[in-house]
Design an enzyme around this catalytic site. Structure first.
Site, PDB file in Angstrom:
ATOM      1  CB  CYS A   1      -0.799   0.014   1.301  1.00 22.78           C
ATOM      2  SG  CYS A   1      -0.202  -0.221   2.765  1.00 22.78           S
ATOM      3  NE  ARG A   2       1.342   8.298   1.252  1.00 20.34           N
ATOM      4  CZ  ARG A   2       2.010   8.781   2.233  1.00 20.34           C
ATOM      5  NH1 ARG A   2       1.942   8.300   3.568  1.00 20.34           N
ATOM      6  NH2 ARG A   2       2.888   9.974   2.171  1.00 20.34           N
TER       7      ARG A   2
END
Length: 148
Positions: free
Chosen positions: A114-115
């Site tokens: 994800c981030r």
């Protein structure tokens, strides 16, 4: 005098928090490693970190596994993809994963990111709960992706 009492109480809480963290780390280390089926370019035990039952690898190992056929799964929202993404990544936002996890093969290594790593850890745990055994959380998320 009030300052001295405040300092003493604060120190006590900090000490208790440190001891709790040490106990948590000892518990995580005591958990048995999750066994993986033999697969091409599967990470060795020294390359996999297990935290809360979730298998994690770094980007160097993820890139190596992807070159051998593993699939990147980006669990960020579509608007976040403007920051960039790993080549040929499948985008299934974490909020959609419960409905769409069937799109992912249980016969391939899945590299979840994800981030920053929090959502991918949750997604990895969810997929493992659904019977996926070849699923790896990529540490640091896209923020740690080696940009060239």
């Amino acid at each position: 005098m009030k300052k001295l009492i405040l300092i003493a109480v604060t120190s006590l809480f900090m000490f208790a928090g440190c001891e709790e963290k040490k106990a948590e780390e000892a518990q995580v280390q005591a958990q048995p490693a999750v066994e993986q089926p033999v697969a091409k370019k599967a990470p060795t035990p020294s390359e996999v970190a297990v935290r809360a039952g979730v298998q994690s690898i770094d980007w160097d190992k993820a890139i190596e596994m992807n070159a051998a056929g593993a699939v990147y799964v980006d669990v960020r929202n579509p608007s976040e993809l403007n920051e960039g993404f790993a080549p040929h990544a499948v985008n299934i936002p974490l909020g959609d994963l419960r409905q769409r996890f069937g799109e992912l093969s249980k016969d391939q290594d899945l590299l979840i990111y994800c981030r920053s790593g929090r959502r991918s850890e949750a997604a990895t745990k969810f997929l493992m709960d659904q019977g996926y055994t070849r699923v790896y959380n990529v540490l640091g998320g896209y923020l740690a992706y080696p940009k060239k």
